[in-house]
Scaffold this active site. Sequence first.
Site, PDB file in Angstrom:
ATOM      1  N   CYS A   2       0.844  -1.201   0.000  1.00 56.82           N
ATOM      2  CA  CYS A   2       0.000   0.000   0.000  1.00 56.82           C
ATOM      3  C   CYS A   2       0.882   1.255   0.000  1.00 56.82           C
ATOM      4  O   CYS A   2       2.015   1.237   0.472  1.00 56.82           O
ATOM      5  CB  CYS A   2      -0.848   0.042   1.257  1.00 56.82           C
ATOM      6  SG  CYS A   2      -1.780  -1.454   1.527  1.00 56.82           S
ATOM      7  N   ARG A  27       4.189   1.101  -6.594  1.00 56.38           N
ATOM      8  CA  ARG A  27       4.256   0.064  -5.560  1.00 56.38           C
ATOM      9  C   ARG A  27       3.243  -1.047  -5.802  1.00 56.38           C
ATOM     10  O   ARG A  27       3.289  -2.082  -5.160  1.00 56.38           O
ATOM     11  CB  ARG A  27       3.996   0.683  -4.176  1.00 56.38           C
ATOM     12  CG  ARG A  27       5.061   1.682  -3.753  1.00 56.38           C
ATOM     13  CD  ARG A  27       4.568   2.534  -2.597  1.00 56.38           C
ATOM     14  NE  ARG A  27       4.415   1.811  -1.359  1.00 56.38           N
ATOM     15  CZ  ARG A  27       5.300   1.815  -0.373  1.00 56.38           C
ATOM     16  NH1 ARG A  27       6.416   2.487  -0.504  1.00 56.38           N
ATOM     17  NH2 ARG A  27       5.072   1.142   0.733  1.00 56.38           N
ATOM     18  N   TRP A  74      -3.134  -2.263  -1.518  1.00 56.73           N
ATOM     19  CA  TRP A  74      -2.829  -3.600  -2.046  1.00 56.73           C
ATOM     20  C   TRP A  74      -3.513  -4.543  -1.073  1.00 56.73           C
ATOM     21  O   TRP A  74      -3.115  -4.669   0.085  1.00 56.73           O
ATOM     22  CB  TRP A  74      -1.307  -3.797  -2.076  1.00 56.73           C
ATOM     23  CG  TRP A  74      -0.855  -5.210  -2.233  1.00 56.73           C
ATOM     24  CD1 TRP A  74      -0.485  -6.078  -1.244  1.00 56.73           C
ATOM     25  CD2 TRP A  74      -0.702  -5.939  -3.456  1.00 56.73           C
ATOM     26  NE1 TRP A  74      -0.120  -7.273  -1.775  1.00 56.73           N
ATOM     27  CE2 TRP A  74      -0.235  -7.225  -3.113  1.00 56.73           C
ATOM     28  CE3 TRP A  74      -0.908  -5.628  -4.792  1.00 56.73           C
ATOM     29  CZ2 TRP A  74       0.029  -8.198  -4.076  1.00 56.73           C
ATOM     30  CZ3 TRP A  74      -0.638  -6.602  -5.746  1.00 56.73           C
ATOM     31  CH2 TRP A  74      -0.177  -7.865  -5.386  1.00 56.73           C
ATOM     32  N   ASN A 100      -0.989   0.662   6.232  1.00 59.71           N
ATOM     33  CA  ASN A 100      -0.187  -0.268   5.448  1.00 59.71           C
ATOM     34  C   ASN A 100       0.287  -1.336   6.425  1.00 59.71           C
ATOM     35  O   ASN A 100       0.870  -1.009   7.451  1.00 59.71           O
ATOM     36  CB  ASN A 100       1.002   0.501   4.854  1.00 59.71           C
ATOM     37  CG  ASN A 100       1.839  -0.353   3.924  1.00 59.71           C
ATOM     38  OD1 ASN A 100       1.502  -1.501   3.670  1.00 59.71           O
ATOM     39  ND2 ASN A 100       2.903   0.220   3.412  1.00 59.71           N
ATOM     40  N   GLY A 101       0.008  -2.615   6.158  1.00 59.72           N
ATOM     41  CA  GLY A 101       0.441  -3.674   7.056  1.00 59.72           C
ATOM     42  C   GLY A 101      -0.685  -4.635   7.347  1.00 59.72           C
ATOM     43  O   GLY A 101      -1.701  -4.665   6.651  1.00 59.72           O
ATOM     44  N   GLU A 483      14.365 -24.227 -10.659  1.00 57.98           N
ATOM     45  CA  GLU A 483      14.093 -22.797 -10.509  1.00 57.98           C
ATOM     46  C   GLU A 483      15.356 -21.974 -10.811  1.00 57.98           C
ATOM     47  O   GLU A 483      15.278 -20.933 -11.456  1.00 57.98           O
ATOM     48  CB  GLU A 483      13.559 -22.518  -9.101  1.00 57.98           C
ATOM     49  CG  GLU A 483      13.294 -21.071  -8.774  1.00 57.98           C
ATOM     50  CD  GLU A 483      12.296 -20.375  -9.705  1.00 57.98           C
ATOM     51  OE1 GLU A 483      11.663 -21.031 -10.530  1.00 57.98           O
ATOM     52  OE2 GLU A 483      12.173 -19.140  -9.585  1.00 57.98           O
ATOM     53  N   LYS A 487      15.516 -19.134 -13.746  1.00 58.92           N
ATOM     54  CA  LYS A 487      15.882 -17.729 -13.492  1.00 58.92           C
ATOM     55  C   LYS A 487      16.998 -17.305 -14.438  1.00 58.92           C
ATOM     56  O   LYS A 487      16.966 -16.231 -14.999  1.00 58.92           O
ATOM     57  CB  LYS A 487      16.368 -17.528 -12.034  1.00 58.92           C
ATOM     58  CG  LYS A 487      15.331 -17.519 -10.963  1.00 58.92           C
ATOM     59  CD  LYS A 487      14.420 -16.327 -10.926  1.00 58.92           C
ATOM     60  CE  LYS A 487      13.184 -16.531 -11.739  1.00 58.92           C
ATOM     61  NZ  LYS A 487      12.031 -17.131 -11.182  1.00 58.92           N
ATOM     62  N   GLU A 490      15.728 -16.940 -18.171  1.00 60.10           N
ATOM     63  CA  GLU A 490      14.774 -15.882 -18.503  1.00 60.10           C
ATOM     64  C   GLU A 490      15.365 -14.476 -18.422  1.00 60.10           C
ATOM     65  O   GLU A 490      14.902 -13.591 -19.119  1.00 60.10           O
ATOM     66  CB  GLU A 490      13.480 -15.995 -17.695  1.00 60.10           C
ATOM     67  CG  GLU A 490      13.612 -15.735 -16.224  1.00 60.10           C
ATOM     68  CD  GLU A 490      12.290 -15.882 -15.500  1.00 60.10           C
ATOM     69  OE1 GLU A 490      11.229 -15.630 -16.089  1.00 60.10           O
ATOM     70  OE2 GLU A 490      12.325 -16.248 -14.305  1.00 60.10           O
ATOM     71  N   HIS A 506      22.155 -40.320 -17.312  1.00 59.52           N
ATOM     72  CA  HIS A 506      21.275 -40.917 -18.321  1.00 59.52           C
ATOM     73  C   HIS A 506      21.168 -40.042 -19.562  1.00 59.52           C
ATOM     74  O   HIS A 506      20.199 -40.146 -20.302  1.00 59.52           O
ATOM     75  CB  HIS A 506      19.883 -41.181 -17.714  1.00 59.52           C
ATOM     76  CG  HIS A 506      19.946 -42.130 -16.562  1.00 59.52           C
ATOM     77  ND1 HIS A 506      20.139 -43.488 -16.724  1.00 59.52           N
ATOM     78  CD2 HIS A 506      19.888 -41.928 -15.224  1.00 59.52           C
ATOM     79  CE1 HIS A 506      20.183 -44.073 -15.541  1.00 59.52           C
ATOM     80  NE2 HIS A 506      20.037 -43.135 -14.602  1.00 59.52           N
ATOM     81  N   LYS A 605       4.802 -10.007 -17.231  1.00 61.98           N
ATOM     82  CA  LYS A 605       4.686 -10.373 -15.818  1.00 61.98           C
ATOM     83  C   LYS A 605       3.551 -11.371 -15.594  1.00 61.98           C
ATOM     84  O   LYS A 605       3.651 -12.280 -14.803  1.00 61.98           O
ATOM     85  CB  LYS A 605       4.467  -9.106 -14.971  1.00 61.98           C
ATOM     86  CG  LYS A 605       4.349  -9.378 -13.473  1.00 61.98           C
ATOM     87  CD  LYS A 605       5.626  -9.989 -12.907  1.00 61.98           C
ATOM     88  CE  LYS A 605       5.485 -10.451 -11.475  1.00 61.98           C
ATOM     89  NZ  LYS A 605       6.482 -11.494 -11.152  1.00 61.98           N
TER      90      LYS A 605
HETATM   91  C1  F6R Z   1       9.259 -16.939 -13.871  1.00 59.84           C
HETATM   92  C2  F6R Z   1       7.885 -16.511 -13.808  1.00 59.84           C
HETATM   93  C3  F6R Z   1       6.850 -17.339 -14.485  1.00 59.84           C
HETATM   94  C4  F6R Z   1       5.591 -17.411 -13.618  1.00 59.84           C
HETATM   95  C5  F6R Z   1       4.471 -18.129 -14.373  1.00 59.84           C
HETATM   96  C6  F6R Z   1       3.228 -18.294 -13.524  1.00 59.84           C
HETATM   97  O1  F6R Z   1      10.097 -16.068 -13.178  1.00 59.84           O
HETATM   98  O2  F6R Z   1       7.582 -15.494 -13.229  1.00 59.84           O
HETATM   99  O3  F6R Z   1       7.335 -18.603 -14.793  1.00 59.84           O
HETATM  100  O4  F6R Z   1       5.908 -18.107 -12.435  1.00 59.84           O
HETATM  101  O5  F6R Z   1       4.130 -17.382 -15.522  1.00 59.84           O
HETATM  102  O6  F6R Z   1       2.756 -17.074 -13.068  1.00 59.84           O
HETATM  103  P1  F6R Z   1       1.763 -16.982 -11.844  1.00 59.84           P
HETATM  104  O7  F6R Z   1       2.457 -17.471 -10.637  1.00 59.84           O
HETATM  105  O8  F6R Z   1       1.382 -15.544 -11.777  1.00 59.84           O
HETATM  106  O9  F6R Z   1       0.584 -17.858 -12.180  1.00 59.84           O
END
Ligand code: F6R
Length: 610
Positions: A2, A27, A74, A100-101, A483, A487, A490, A506, A605
């Site tokens: 928030c 934010r 938020w 906020n919190g 993971e 990272k 990407e 294998h 995103k």
């Molecule tokens: C990787 C990443 C994506 C998301 C995926 C699912 O860093 O951000 O692989 O994890 O698109 O997104 P959500 O969790 O929003 O369903």
Amino acid sequence: MCGIIGYIGKKDSLPIILEGMRRLEYRGYDSAGVALVTDKGLTVFKKAGKLSELVNLIGVNGFRSNLGIGHTRWATHGEPTDQNAHPHCDCANEIAIIHNGIIENYLTLKRKLQADGHTIRTVTDTEVLAHLIEEMYKHSGDLFTAVRKALLKVEGAYGILVVSTREPDKIIAARNGSPLVIGVGEGENLIASDASALIDHTRRVVYLEDGEVACLSAESFSTKTIHDEEIIKEVEEITFDLEQIEKGGFEHFMLKEIHEQPESIYNSLRGRLQVDQGTAKLGGLEPVLAKLLAAPRIIITACGTSWHAALAGKYMLEQLARIPVEVDYASEFRYRNPIIRPDDVMFLISQSGETADTLAALREGRAKGATVLGIVNVVGSTLARETDAGVYIHAGPEIGVASTKAFTSQIAVLSLITLLLARHRGLSAEQGRLLASDLMSIPAKVSKVLEISPHIRAIAEEFKHVRNFLYLGRGSNFPTALEGALKLKEISYIHAEGYPAAEMKHGPIALIDEDMPVVFIVPKDAIYDKVVSNMQEVRARKGRIIAIANEDDKEIDALAEYVIRVPRTYNFFGPIVNSIPLQLLAYYMALARGADVDQPRNLAKSVTVE
Ligand code: F6R
């Protein structure tokens, strides 16, 4: 998170507040509102959605106010609706508060206030605080004291601003866990959740600390501790620019969010983990707990990073709660006509709550009769609304495209679910306490890992020209390896694969030569020796090893070219701590290669299309 802004002075407060709120938009928020103290009383406008919708609602109003507060929300408790937006008021509409919190004991406080005759209109934790201050005001007749005394009864985190028509010449502010900064002006004072909302007006600021309460008037400000002790605060000069403030001084949102993890993980556990009882309390799952305990199996579906968290969840749920768990990519689940039995329970994990494939999997599971539960970050998102019940991860807004803090909070919540189910299914209180205290120690361990960022950056510099990477781990650190590889690819565009370490022989072993760096996640656990054997195999082929190993591991230096040391963590919670250096490695690799970390190519995103 928030955003908070307050103004008191000679100018018209509304345009200043709206501009401040616009500065705080970065934010992340889902609703917005303002409260103005005028000679006619308290005027409150609030609206779900974007700030522009609030501006439309306010329209041309023709009144002036020298005192006002504004909030971008938020959502944490209650969906992002007009009604749940801040400010919230007391029964008499004389006190307005923005917050906020999270107030952890709000339900207990709410019941008591309702019994005392207060009418509470929303499901938010913040409104409870408005009524608590109203109650305290009846005794003290002084807003500052009323706020201070109310906060003595509160458990949780807050940054709050409070105004009242009874004392129309002041703003009361208090901080515990959520930042607030006073902007010191000439004949005016401002206060905000971060300095970005202030710097158009003043660069002279005072940072409030936890446990401090401030009283702002147009001409001055004073501060005390919540226990009524005077404190003199120093005025500081802000030297950094707007962009630096928004990113908390970090170069990118991703790095900021990596560094937020001690706090975001704690926020996922806060008020839920019961260390003394060795269990977890998850209000969101209470209505379905009996179903969950009776389920013959759990199915978890998700995409990308959330899928990796799901896989980490499988390891802990099966081992500790002894429930069979199937983990499926949402995009596969939706089209493979999955076999669902009526007593099956599905968890859907999503940071955004808007991922198209995950929503489709939810609808497929529901149509086939499963109970569908969410593990979601964004409150009021489609997934949160469409599931039967669920748990919010409370990681705060994640702006960086590469998911970091959502991943660790998803696993933190899966750990809580595991602990809860395991205790119901025979895990002893003593074992529960050991697990719970290990979980509670994780935020501090993550802070320790963040301290070795320079070492990780140096490793990234060394490997920045490499074209391929392999990430290997076993057991619950196989998802960590996946993971880490995701990272890296990407954001740095380096090809990377994650594998269970033993699977290497294998096939992928054919790739290993002196040009292939291999990241091993090798904590001192029951399969440590097995992973060490896999490391020997890589060394024999001249592969370059980077090991994520425990601080007390003496053997590892003989095997690895680089060692990144992490504190020991209980096996199944390991992916939380062990993924931090992998996030940092990916970040610094991308930086060293000149990639735009916050805008990685081809990625969005939230993936709201198939
Ligand atoms: C990787 C990443 C994506 C998301 C995926 C699912 O860093 O951000 O692989 O994890 O698109 O997104 P959500 O969790 O929003 O369903």
